[in-house]
Design a protein around this motif. Structure first.
Motif, PDB file in Angstrom:
ATOM      1  N   PRO A 153       8.116   9.409  -3.132  1.00  0.00           N
ATOM      2  CA  PRO A 153       8.985   8.854  -3.157  1.00  0.00           C
ATOM      3  C   PRO A 153      10.058   8.822  -4.653  1.00  0.00           C
ATOM      4  O   PRO A 153      11.053   8.063  -3.921  1.00  0.00           O
ATOM      5  N   ARG A 154       9.469   8.834  -5.018  1.00  0.00           N
ATOM      6  CA  ARG A 154       9.980   9.256  -7.400  1.00  0.00           C
ATOM      7  C   ARG A 154      11.214   9.920  -6.708  1.00  0.00           C
ATOM      8  O   ARG A 154      11.842   9.223  -7.342  1.00  0.00           O
ATOM      9  N   SER A 155      11.011  10.857  -6.558  1.00  0.00           N
ATOM     10  CA  SER A 155      10.933  12.183  -6.278  1.00  0.00           C
ATOM     11  C   SER A 155      13.021  12.155  -6.081  1.00  0.00           C
ATOM     12  O   SER A 155      13.713  12.432  -6.142  1.00  0.00           O
ATOM     13  N   ALA A 156      12.631  11.515  -4.715  1.00  0.00           N
ATOM     14  CA  ALA A 156      13.750  11.015  -4.085  1.00  0.00           C
ATOM     15  C   ALA A 156      14.829  10.108  -4.824  1.00  0.00           C
ATOM     16  O   ALA A 156      15.749   9.440  -4.285  1.00  0.00           O
TER      17      ALA A 156
ATOM     18  N   GLY B 261       0.468  -0.946  -0.152  1.00  0.00           N
ATOM     19  CA  GLY B 261      -0.341  -0.146   0.330  1.00  0.00           C
ATOM     20  C   GLY B 261       1.298   1.681  -0.232  1.00  0.00           C
ATOM     21  O   GLY B 261       0.581   2.492  -0.458  1.00  0.00           O
ATOM     22  N   ARG B 262       2.047   1.319   0.127  1.00  0.00           N
ATOM     23  CA  ARG B 262       3.089   1.907   1.123  1.00  0.00           C
ATOM     24  C   ARG B 262       3.668   2.124  -0.631  1.00  0.00           C
ATOM     25  O   ARG B 262       4.056   3.240  -1.187  1.00  0.00           O
ATOM     26  N   LEU B 263       3.530   1.652  -1.515  1.00  0.00           N
ATOM     27  CA  LEU B 263       4.839   1.456  -2.868  1.00  0.00           C
ATOM     28  C   LEU B 263       4.068   2.560  -4.044  1.00  0.00           C
ATOM     29  O   LEU B 263       3.356   2.691  -4.217  1.00  0.00           O
ATOM     30  N   MET B 264       5.478   3.038  -4.549  1.00  0.00           N
ATOM     31  CA  MET B 264       4.820   4.475  -5.739  1.00  0.00           C
ATOM     32  C   MET B 264       4.740   3.865  -6.713  1.00  0.00           C
ATOM     33  O   MET B 264       3.194   4.147  -7.082  1.00  0.00           O
ATOM     34  N   ARG B 265       4.579   2.647  -6.787  1.00  0.00           N
ATOM     35  CA  ARG B 265       4.075   2.428  -7.811  1.00  0.00           C
ATOM     36  C   ARG B 265       3.140   1.510  -7.990  1.00  0.00           C
ATOM     37  O   ARG B 265       2.081   1.433  -8.909  1.00  0.00           O
TER      38      ARG B 265
ATOM     39  N   LYS C 231      17.836   9.496   1.055  1.00  0.00           N
ATOM     40  CA  LYS C 231      17.349  10.185   2.084  1.00  0.00           C
ATOM     41  C   LYS C 231      17.346  11.433   2.495  1.00  0.00           C
ATOM     42  O   LYS C 231      16.125  11.877   2.786  1.00  0.00           O
ATOM     43  N   GLN C 232      18.338  12.100   1.688  1.00  0.00           N
ATOM     44  CA  GLN C 232      18.470  14.316   1.988  1.00  0.00           C
ATOM     45  C   GLN C 232      17.084  14.226   0.898  1.00  0.00           C
ATOM     46  O   GLN C 232      16.171  15.381   1.545  1.00  0.00           O
ATOM     47  N   ARG C 233      16.871  13.509  -0.500  1.00  0.00           N
ATOM     48  CA  ARG C 233      15.514  13.906  -1.101  1.00  0.00           C
ATOM     49  C   ARG C 233      14.266  13.344   0.063  1.00  0.00           C
ATOM     50  O   ARG C 233      12.976  13.821  -0.786  1.00  0.00           O
ATOM     51  N   PHE C 234      13.696  12.748   0.755  1.00  0.00           N
ATOM     52  CA  PHE C 234      13.123  11.874   1.224  1.00  0.00           C
ATOM     53  C   PHE C 234      12.297  12.311   1.944  1.00  0.00           C
ATOM     54  O   PHE C 234      12.963  13.037   2.639  1.00  0.00           O
ATOM     55  N   GLU C 235      10.958  13.066   1.821  1.00  0.00           N
ATOM     56  CA  GLU C 235      10.201  13.940   2.660  1.00  0.00           C
ATOM     57  C   GLU C 235       9.010  13.016   3.344  1.00  0.00           C
ATOM     58  O   GLU C 235       8.457  13.624   4.216  1.00  0.00           O
ATOM     59  N   GLY C 236       9.126  11.289   3.084  1.00  0.00           N
ATOM     60  CA  GLY C 236       7.937  11.016   3.488  1.00  0.00           C
ATOM     61  C   GLY C 236       8.307  10.452   5.558  1.00  0.00           C
ATOM     62  O   GLY C 236       9.565  11.080   5.723  1.00  0.00           O
ATOM     63  N   ASP C 237       7.458   9.463   5.685  1.00  0.00           N
ATOM     64  CA  ASP C 237       7.495   9.091   6.819  1.00  0.00           C
ATOM     65  C   ASP C 237       8.636   7.485   6.640  1.00  0.00           C
ATOM     66  O   ASP C 237       8.737   7.070   5.221  1.00  0.00           O
ATOM     67  N   ALA C 238       9.252   7.228   8.109  1.00  0.00           N
ATOM     68  CA  ALA C 238      10.583   6.363   7.348  1.00  0.00           C
ATOM     69  C   ALA C 238       9.934   4.938   6.630  1.00  0.00           C
ATOM     70  O   ALA C 238      10.328   4.366   5.896  1.00  0.00           O
ATOM     71  N   ASP C 239       8.514   4.819   7.343  1.00  0.00           N
ATOM     72  CA  ASP C 239       7.950   3.224   6.728  1.00  0.00           C
ATOM     73  C   ASP C 239       7.638   3.355   5.270  1.00  0.00           C
ATOM     74  O   ASP C 239       7.937   2.405   4.673  1.00  0.00           O
TER      75      ASP C 239
END
Length: 367
Positions: free
Chosen positions: A88-91, A74-78, A196-204
């Protein structure tokens, strides 16, 4: 023959040509879904905002919705649209496009490859995930475990999976999650640091999409490698060709992902055909790749093909972000297999059971 059986047929391409002749987007009465077979229809489906990767009524398959594999799915960008897909894709995508091919080749070279059926299987399925795991910062021993667990996780993504495979997938997902929690806490490879630098979502969500990166690598890259070996078996005169050029034509000519699906969220018109909310469209990537409107002489295997185009890695907002890395791993692996002396003349194969993948499983005649 139908458009799903075709994926693992010995030669589905004459059938695909027949489908294109019947119309780019046609309703298949037996399967009760629309079939997009032409380049124009496939492009239109991928571009339309109401053609989504999951049905609105079932964002996670009901077979896994109650377990940890379902949470990751359910969290997969695809498997998402909008911000859950874009973030997630932009990260992840920028870092994948900048992987050093020499590093990929070195990681492939470090693996033990034997020119027998078991060696080919390991090179196709385990090797690529081990490379991705190493790029993310895992040790070789951890990479081997990540590869095995990824194989168990991927099983839950197929409607053909048994209950035992579904149960194993939940357990594998829990272990994968543990490995990535530890990795994020103590390791910063160049690739992981950039993500990690680009990611803006949560760890999960980050962990789910790192698992997703491994799972996408597992089967799609295996198919690239296997179908390249099939091409070389059928065309031994290509053995001296540039591996980059060979693989570029393999992914167009005989793609490892033959079809995908889109689910219509609202009534709309696709390539001149009206479809209704709730309709399902089977998108025949492999058929569109052989459409003369996309490439000249589409049924010929041409290394020097000008302006080569294909849909093998998707198109538009859900185009595969790992295309460059997958091609690099496949090229390096096939080079290494050939260097280890596999006898192409003794290769025999059948295709792994699948509803959308075209992945040869090899045996060596005479062994």
């Amino acid at each position: 023959m139908d458009p799903i059986i075709a994926a693992t047929h010995a030669d589905p391409y004459p059938y695909y040509a027949q489908l294109r002749a019947e119309g780019g987007l046609v309703f298949h009465q037996g399967l009760k879904l629309w079939v997009a077979s032409s380049a124009d229809a496939v492009a239109a489906v991928f571009a339309h905002p109401d053609c989504q990767v999951r049905p609105l009524s079932e964002p996670v398959p009901k077979t896994i919705v109650e377990g940890l594999a379902g949470e990751v799915f359910g969290r997969l960008m695809r498997m998402n649209e909008g911000e859950p897909q874009r973030c997630p894709r932009s990260a992840i995508e920028p870092g994948l496009a900048l992987i050093d091919r020499n590093e990929v080749q070195a990681l492939v070279n470090a693996r033990l490859i034997t020119p027998d059926a078991e060696g080919l299987s390991k090179a196709m399925f385990r090797g690529p995930v081990c490379v991705v795991a190493a790029l993310l910062g895992f040790s070789p021993a951890q990479g081997r475990m990540i590869s095995e667990l990824t194989a168990d996780f991927v099983a839950c993504l197929s409607p053909l999976s048994s209950q035992a495979q579904l149960d194993a997938a939940h357990g594998a997902t829990e272990q994968l999650r543990g490995y990535f929690i530890e990795l994020l806490a103590k390791t910063d490879s160049a690739l992981l640091a950039a993500i990690k630098q680009r990611f803006e979502g949560d760890a999960d969500t980050m962990i789910a999409n790192l698992i997703g990166l491994c799972s996408q690598t597992h089967e799609a890259t295996a198919g690239l490698i296997g179908n390249a070996l099939v091409a070389l078996r059928r065309h031994p005169e290509l053995l001296g060709a540039s591996m980059d050029t060979l693989m570029a034509e393999v992914q167009r000519f005989d793609p490892s992902v033959q079809n995908t699906r889109r689910f219509v969220a609202a009534a709309c018109e696709i390539d001149g055909v009206r479809v209704e909310a709730g309709d399902v469209i089977l998108v025949l990537l492999a058929s569109a790749n052989r459409d003369p409107a996309l490439d000249e002489q589409p049924d010929s295997f041409l290394l020097d093909r000008p302006n080569r185009r294909s849909f093998s890695f998707g198109s538009g907002r859900h185009q595969c972000p790992g295309q460059v890395l997958a091609m690099e791993i496949a090229c390096a692996t096939v080079r290494e297999i050939l260097d280890h002396g596999v006898n192409l003349e003794r290769l025999a194969w059948h295709y792994r059971p699948s509803l959308n993948g075209r992945i040869p499983l090899f045996n060596i005649v005479g062994d």
